[in-house]
Design a protein around this motif. Structure first.
Motif, PDB file in Angstrom:
ATOM      1  N   VAL A  57       0.882  -1.168   0.000  1.00 11.30           N
ATOM      2  CA  VAL A  57       0.000   0.000   0.000  1.00 11.30           C
ATOM      3  C   VAL A  57       0.919   1.217   0.000  1.00 11.30           C
ATOM      4  O   VAL A  57       1.683   1.425   0.952  1.00 11.30           O
ATOM      5  CB  VAL A  57      -0.944   0.016   1.213  1.00 11.30           C
ATOM      6  CG1 VAL A  57      -1.775   1.299   1.216  1.00 11.30           C
ATOM      7  CG2 VAL A  57      -1.858  -1.207   1.192  1.00 11.30           C
ATOM      8  N   HIS A  58       0.834   2.007  -1.073  1.00 15.13           N
ATOM      9  CA  HIS A  58       1.792   3.091  -1.279  1.00 15.13           C
ATOM     10  C   HIS A  58       1.104   4.450  -1.279  1.00 15.13           C
ATOM     11  O   HIS A  58       0.100   4.659  -1.971  1.00 15.13           O
ATOM     12  CB  HIS A  58       2.510   2.879  -2.608  1.00 15.13           C
ATOM     13  CG  HIS A  58       3.475   3.977  -2.965  1.00 15.13           C
ATOM     14  ND1 HIS A  58       4.671   4.150  -2.325  1.00 15.13           N
ATOM     15  CD2 HIS A  58       3.391   4.976  -3.895  1.00 15.13           C
ATOM     16  CE1 HIS A  58       5.305   5.186  -2.842  1.00 15.13           C
ATOM     17  NE2 HIS A  58       4.545   5.708  -3.802  1.00 15.13           N
ATOM     18  N   ALA A  59       1.638   5.336  -0.475  1.00  9.51           N
ATOM     19  CA  ALA A  59       1.253   6.755  -0.509  1.00  9.51           C
ATOM     20  C   ALA A  59      -0.270   6.936  -0.500  1.00  9.51           C
ATOM     21  O   ALA A  59      -0.937   6.563   0.459  1.00  9.51           O
ATOM     22  CB  ALA A  59       1.883   7.424  -1.717  1.00  9.51           C
ATOM     23  N   GLY A  60      -0.824   7.499  -1.604  1.00 11.40           N
ATOM     24  CA  GLY A  60      -2.242   7.840  -1.670  1.00 11.40           C
ATOM     25  C   GLY A  60      -3.173   6.649  -1.642  1.00 11.40           C
ATOM     26  O   GLY A  60      -4.394   6.824  -1.551  1.00 11.40           O
ATOM     27  N   GLU A  61      -2.647   5.432  -1.722  1.00  8.17           N
ATOM     28  CA  GLU A  61      -3.515   4.256  -1.617  1.00  8.17           C
ATOM     29  C   GLU A  61      -4.003   4.037  -0.186  1.00  8.17           C
ATOM     30  O   GLU A  61      -4.955   3.291   0.035  1.00  8.17           O
ATOM     31  CB  GLU A  61      -2.773   3.018  -2.119  1.00  8.17           C
ATOM     32  CG  GLU A  61      -2.504   3.048  -3.612  1.00  8.17           C
ATOM     33  CD  GLU A  61      -1.713   1.844  -4.092  1.00  8.17           C
ATOM     34  OE1 GLU A  61      -1.802   1.529  -5.301  1.00  8.17           O
ATOM     35  OE2 GLU A  61      -0.998   1.238  -3.277  1.00  8.17           O
ATOM     36  N   HIS A  62      -3.336   4.648   0.789  1.00  8.88           N
ATOM     37  CA  HIS A  62      -3.813   4.572   2.163  1.00  8.88           C
ATOM     38  C   HIS A  62      -5.159   5.292   2.286  1.00  8.88           C
ATOM     39  O   HIS A  62      -5.379   6.328   1.654  1.00  8.88           O
ATOM     40  CB  HIS A  62      -2.811   5.220   3.125  1.00  8.88           C
ATOM     41  CG  HIS A  62      -1.573   4.403   3.336  1.00  8.88           C
ATOM     42  ND1 HIS A  62      -0.466   4.499   2.521  1.00  8.88           N
ATOM     43  CD2 HIS A  62      -1.272   3.464   4.278  1.00  8.88           C
ATOM     44  CE1 HIS A  62       0.471   3.666   2.956  1.00  8.88           C
ATOM     45  NE2 HIS A  62       0.013   3.023   4.009  1.00  8.88           N
ATOM     46  N   PHE A  63      -6.055   4.763   3.082  1.00  9.02           N
ATOM     47  CA  PHE A  63      -7.371   5.385   3.241  1.00  9.02           C
ATOM     48  C   PHE A  63      -7.278   6.693   4.021  1.00  9.02           C
ATOM     49  O   PHE A  63      -7.859   7.702   3.626  1.00  9.02           O
ATOM     50  CB  PHE A  63      -8.323   4.411   3.945  1.00  9.02           C
ATOM     51  CG  PHE A  63      -9.715   4.939   4.099  1.00  9.02           C
ATOM     52  CD1 PHE A  63     -10.619   4.889   3.042  1.00  9.02           C
ATOM     53  CD2 PHE A  63     -10.129   5.510   5.294  1.00  9.02           C
ATOM     54  CE1 PHE A  63     -11.901   5.388   3.172  1.00  9.02           C
ATOM     55  CE2 PHE A  63     -11.412   6.009   5.441  1.00  9.02           C
ATOM     56  CZ  PHE A  63     -12.302   5.947   4.378  1.00  9.02           C
ATOM     57  N   LEU A  64      -6.555   6.674   5.122  1.00 12.05           N
ATOM     58  CA  LEU A  64      -6.421   7.891   5.929  1.00 12.05           C
ATOM     59  C   LEU A  64      -5.368   8.816   5.336  1.00 12.05           C
ATOM     60  O   LEU A  64      -4.257   8.380   5.015  1.00 12.05           O
ATOM     61  CB  LEU A  64      -6.044   7.534   7.370  1.00 12.05           C
ATOM     62  CG  LEU A  64      -7.043   6.700   8.185  1.00 12.05           C
ATOM     63  CD1 LEU A  64      -6.530   6.504   9.602  1.00 12.05           C
ATOM     64  CD2 LEU A  64      -8.421   7.351   8.200  1.00 12.05           C
ATOM     65  N   HIS A  65      -5.712  10.085   5.206  1.00 14.04           N
ATOM     66  CA  HIS A  65      -4.760  11.067   4.651  1.00 14.04           C
ATOM     67  C   HIS A  65      -3.479  11.105   5.480  1.00 14.04           C
ATOM     68  O   HIS A  65      -2.393  11.291   4.936  1.00 14.04           O
ATOM     69  CB  HIS A  65      -5.402  12.457   4.609  1.00 14.04           C
ATOM     70  CG  HIS A  65      -6.529  12.548   3.622  1.00 14.04           C
ATOM     71  ND1 HIS A  65      -7.470  13.562   3.649  1.00 14.04           N
ATOM     72  CD2 HIS A  65      -6.880  11.745   2.572  1.00 14.04           C
ATOM     73  CE1 HIS A  65      -8.334  13.389   2.668  1.00 14.04           C
ATOM     74  NE2 HIS A  65      -7.996  12.297   2.003  1.00 14.04           N
ATOM     75  N   ALA A  66      -3.605  10.910   6.790  1.00  9.21           N
ATOM     76  CA  ALA A  66      -2.439  11.009   7.673  1.00  9.21           C
ATOM     77  C   ALA A  66      -1.378   9.957   7.350  1.00  9.21           C
ATOM     78  O   ALA A  66      -0.194  10.157   7.635  1.00  9.21           O
ATOM     79  CB  ALA A  66      -2.886  10.860   9.132  1.00  9.21           C
ATOM     80  N   ASN A  67      -1.807   8.850   6.764  1.00  6.07           N
ATOM     81  CA  ASN A  67      -0.867   7.759   6.487  1.00  6.07           C
ATOM     82  C   ASN A  67      -0.271   7.807   5.085  1.00  6.07           C
ATOM     83  O   ASN A  67       0.508   6.923   4.711  1.00  6.07           O
ATOM     84  CB  ASN A  67      -1.554   6.404   6.694  1.00  6.07           C
ATOM     85  CG  ASN A  67      -1.971   6.177   8.133  1.00  6.07           C
ATOM     86  OD1 ASN A  67      -1.365   6.746   9.043  1.00  6.07           O
ATOM     87  ND2 ASN A  67      -3.006   5.368   8.332  1.00  6.07           N
ATOM     88  N   ARG A  68      -0.630   8.830   4.309  1.00  6.40           N
ATOM     89  CA  ARG A  68      -0.184   8.862   2.918  1.00  6.40           C
ATOM     90  C   ARG A  68       1.263   9.314   2.765  1.00  6.40           C
ATOM     91  O   ARG A  68       1.768   9.417   1.654  1.00  6.40           O
ATOM     92  CB  ARG A  68      -1.136   9.742   2.093  1.00  6.40           C
ATOM     93  CG  ARG A  68      -2.504   9.079   1.989  1.00  6.40           C
ATOM     94  CD  ARG A  68      -3.541   9.884   1.221  1.00  6.40           C
ATOM     95  NE  ARG A  68      -4.805   9.145   1.158  1.00  6.40           N
ATOM     96  CZ  ARG A  68      -5.911   9.587   0.576  1.00  6.40           C
ATOM     97  NH1 ARG A  68      -5.912  10.803   0.011  1.00  6.40           N
ATOM     98  NH2 ARG A  68      -6.999   8.857   0.561  1.00  6.40           N
ATOM     99  N   ILE A  69       1.934   9.543   3.913  1.00  2.00           N
ATOM    100  CA  ILE A  69       3.383   9.809   3.881  1.00  2.00           C
ATOM    101  C   ILE A  69       4.168   8.501   3.838  1.00  2.00           C
ATOM    102  O   ILE A  69       5.392   8.508   3.738  1.00  2.00           O
ATOM    103  CB  ILE A  69       3.808  10.616   5.118  1.00  2.00           C
ATOM    104  CG1 ILE A  69       3.536   9.816   6.403  1.00  2.00           C
ATOM    105  CG2 ILE A  69       3.110  11.964   5.165  1.00  2.00           C
ATOM    106  CD1 ILE A  69       4.102  10.431   7.662  1.00  2.00           C
ATOM    107  N   LEU A  70       3.437   7.367   3.889  1.00  2.00           N
ATOM    108  CA  LEU A  70       4.087   6.057   4.020  1.00  2.00           C
ATOM    109  C   LEU A  70       4.013   5.239   2.741  1.00  2.00           C
ATOM    110  O   LEU A  70       3.077   5.367   1.951  1.00  2.00           O
ATOM    111  CB  LEU A  70       3.428   5.251   5.139  1.00  2.00           C
ATOM    112  CG  LEU A  70       3.452   5.831   6.556  1.00  2.00           C
ATOM    113  CD1 LEU A  70       2.595   4.971   7.478  1.00  2.00           C
ATOM    114  CD2 LEU A  70       4.890   5.922   7.057  1.00  2.00           C
ATOM    115  N   THR A  71       4.989   4.376   2.566  1.00  3.92           N
ATOM    116  CA  THR A  71       4.922   3.283   1.601  1.00  3.92           C
ATOM    117  C   THR A  71       5.177   2.015   2.397  1.00  3.92           C
ATOM    118  O   THR A  71       6.139   1.940   3.162  1.00  3.92           O
ATOM    119  CB  THR A  71       5.937   3.438   0.462  1.00  3.92           C
ATOM    120  OG1 THR A  71       5.779   2.343  -0.451  1.00  3.92           O
ATOM    121  CG2 THR A  71       7.370   3.464   0.962  1.00  3.92           C
ATOM    122  N   CYS A  72       4.280   1.035   2.283  1.00  3.36           N
ATOM    123  CA  CYS A  72       4.326  -0.135   3.168  1.00  3.36           C
ATOM    124  C   CYS A  72       4.209  -1.435   2.376  1.00  3.36           C
ATOM    125  O   CYS A  72       3.394  -1.534   1.454  1.00  3.36           O
ATOM    126  CB  CYS A  72       3.201  -0.077   4.193  1.00  3.36           C
ATOM    127  SG  CYS A  72       3.134   1.488   5.103  1.00  3.36           S
TER     128      CYS A  72
END
Length: 666
Positions: A132-147
């Protein structure tokens, strides 16, 4: 290897991400919100770690290796439980602060219901490795992450956690998920090897160079050939799910009889063999007898520990003896006493009532314990055996209860889980429990009461769920009176007490001989029967070593008679024939004779007779009498401990213990 690359427009599988977003909306999450993510308090996190102790123990070294591979990429390695709660993390110092801002730390849940679409929560729901990369996260707060995350399954296919690498979006690399998947599989293989400590493991792959690597198939089998489990690679090669494999015998999976593979592995340990999968694909395989590993001097302990390690040949012999004799049905060979015992035991099938098996050494106490396990709902879980008489007193505690890292000088790094934890979910068999020191009896009693175990040098109580079967040749009631066995422990382990008869008291000798010879591998030119003269000689012998001695005699005689139709008198071991001639069975003797009648020395050879057993003797007097008998037997056999133990039907350790006591009292 660089971990930086251009970010593709879509990383995760579109359908998986879309379904995860839909689930996030269904649970009422809003993409713009910043939920309150307070981590578990320290006591609750400690309890969670204890519940996931096996996962954590086997994952930690793999996490350290994975972190070393991705170091300096502004990322961290995370381990979670099966609900997505983070158990442990390893991260680059320059990324930890950013991770803390989004609660990427131990004790926080990253389940989809709490954090929306994210690699951990989505992988656990989907059951597949997930990015799940960047904007694919549901919460905006987590879109700084690539997982990148991969679920971790236990040896029975149940998801027990997940391994994840999360980092700054600028550090994305398409190969990260491959590293995570490989690391998760390494953890699974470690768990697999630790789970089946008493199993026969088959390592296989279509290409020989992959044997011994992460990509090899691993399949575990009980000593009777019952399929236990297989790792991910094995399931892929078989092309069948685990549930289907559980119903198939060894020969259906590998195209050859299990006993034949056992024999080949025993003769040439480590040598490759060729097997055929149900699909017709031929694979290169290597079998190993994964007997329980005792801590040896290479781990910093004394050489005494190394002396109790079973060799491959010994494990092979035990496995061959147990094969086809590991169910209650196959143990019933016609003796009325044994049949009655098996019927009583069968009534407890599926009930976790402790069983105490009494009988002289070699009467088949472990065979019965394995059969009880095999015919129970726990059959797919481990059967773990520990002989309390085969270990020095100083090692029993470490072997049974385990120990923490640093519990004592030179101990194995990261400690050892111990037999009790290894048996979690299955059956723990404690042979010769009468030889267990009093201090360990107290600790065992506590485990049985509380269903938790605290390793040596540790403070964490590890929950365990197991059935216990104990065995001994000693009179535990007399030991209680003498103060050498705890009465409270006795009543904990004797839910049902059964006494196996000595071989000379059984009426099914011919059937036992036939059954043992039938266990010999197909394709070998070994005889499947004995002559009438041999059977007659067998009926005249005392059999102080009972079933174990019979199995050894038949094994040796079969090899001597290889190529013949049957075993003749001249094929029998010379020392066995001499023992039979020196001390034939007294046909007037009653069943369950005293130990004095069990020893030789009254067979007309002109040597001293053993001391007569005192009638209605106190436990102390009985101990004195037994010590005298052992001393006389040793003197007559010129101090040969092995011969004395064999003749008296005792474990060698028992003879050694009497010797040590004699040295301190005389």
């Amino acid at each position: 290897m660089s971990h930086r690359s251009a970010t593709p427009p879509t990383v995760g599988r579109p359908d998986v991400i879309a379904q995860a977003h839909a689930r996030s909306l269904e649970v009422g999450l809003r993409a713009s919100e910043t939920p309150d993510f307070h981590p578990l308090r320290r006591p609750a996190l400690r309890e969670l770690l204890e519940r996931n102790q096996s996962l954590y123990t086997h994952a930690l070294p793999v996490m350290e290796t994975l972190h070393a591979q991705i170091v300096d990429t502004q990322s961290m390695v995370l381990l979670t439980d099966n609900h997505g709660v983070i158990l442990h993390s390893l991260g680059d110092s320059d990324f930890v602060e950013k991770a803390n801002r989004v609660a990427l730390c131990p004790g926080v849940s990253w389940a989809e219901a709490d954090r929306g679409t994210n690699a951990i929560g989505t992988a656990l729901i989907d059951g597949q490795p997930t990015v799940v990369h960047a904007g694919e996260h549901f919460l905006h707060a987590n879109r700084i992450l690539t997982c990148s995350c991969a679920p971790i399954a236990d040896p029975f296919g149940r998801t027990i956690g997940a391994l994840d690498v999360s980092g700054d979006t600028r550090g994305f690399h398409k190969h990260t998920l491959a590293l995570v998947r490989m690391s998760a599989q390494m953890i699974e293989n470690h768990l697999f090897s630790n789970q089946f400590v008493d199993a026969i493991r088959i390592h296989f792959h279509a290409r020989a160079e992959f044997i011994g690597t992460l990509y090899e198939g691993l399949a575990a089998f009980a000593p009777d050939g019952t399929f236990l489990s297989a790792n991910r690679s094995a399931l892929f090669q078989f092309g069948q799910p685990l549930g289907e494999l559980l119903r198939q015998p060894f020969d259906a999976l590998f195209g050859v009889a299990f006993a034949r593979v056992l024999q080949q592995v025993a003769r040439a340990p480590g040598e490759s063999i060729e097997l055929t999968l149900p699909s017709g694909v031929r694979v290169v395989a290597r079998g190993e007898f994964a007997a329980p590993r005792y801590v040896g001097s290479s781990d910093g302990l004394s050489d005494a520990a190394r002396t109790v390690t079973s060799s491959g040949a010994r494990a092979a012999a035990q496995a061959c003896e147990t094969a086809s004799l590991a169910t209650l049905e196959t143990l019933d060979t016609g003796d009325a006493t044994v049949s009655a015992i098996l019927r009583r035991v069968a009534k407890l099938r599926g009930r976790d009532i402790p069983i105490l098996v009494l009988g002289k050494t070699g009467t088949g106490k472990e065979w019965l314990a394995r059969a009880i396990h095999h015919d129970s709902p726990r059959r797919a879980a481990p059967f773990v055996a520990l002989n309390c008489a085969s270990l020095p007193d100083t090692l029993i505690e470490a072997e049974l209860f385990g120990y923490e890292d640093g519990a004592f000088t030179g101990a194995k790094k990261r400690g050892s889980v111990g037999k009790i934890v290894q048996a979690d979910g299955g059956t723990l068999f404690l042979d010769e429990i009468g030889d267990m020191p009093l201090a360990q009896q107290v600790r065992l009693m506590r485990v049985l009461q509380e269903r938790t175990v605290v390793p040596l040098g540790g403070t964490r109580a590890i929950p365990v769920d197991l059935r216990i079967v104990c065995a001994t040749h000693r009179n535990l009631r007399e030991m209680i009176e003498a103060g050498t066995f705890r009465e409270d422990l006795y009543y904990r382990i004797n839910g049902l007490v059964v006494t196996l008869p000595a071989l000379r008291e059984r009426s099914d000798l011919a059937a036992l001989v036939e059954r043992m010879l039938a266990l010999q591998p197909d394709g070998e030119r070994l005889p499947r029967r004995v002559s009438d003269e041999v059977l007659e000689r067998f009926a005249q012998c005392r059999w102080p070593g009972n079933l174990r001695q019979l199995a050894n005699v038949l094994r040796t005689a079969s090899i001597m008679a290889e190529g013949a139709q049957q075993i003749e008198l001249e094929d029998l071991p010379e020392d066995f024939l001499q023992d039979c001639e020196a001390s034939p069975v007294d046909v007037r003797a009653q069943p369950h004779e005293a130990l004095s009648r069990n020893g030789s020395g009254n067979g007309g050879n002109g040597r001293d007779k053993p001391a007569a057993e005192p009638a209605n003797a106190s436990p102390a007097r009985m101990e004195e009498w037994q010590a005298t008998l052992i001393a006389q037997t040793l003197a007559r056999l010129d101090g040969n401990v092995s011969a004395a133990a064999r003749e008296l039907g005792l474990a060698r350790n028992t003879v050694y213990r009497y010797l040590r006591r004699g040295n301190t009292t005389h």
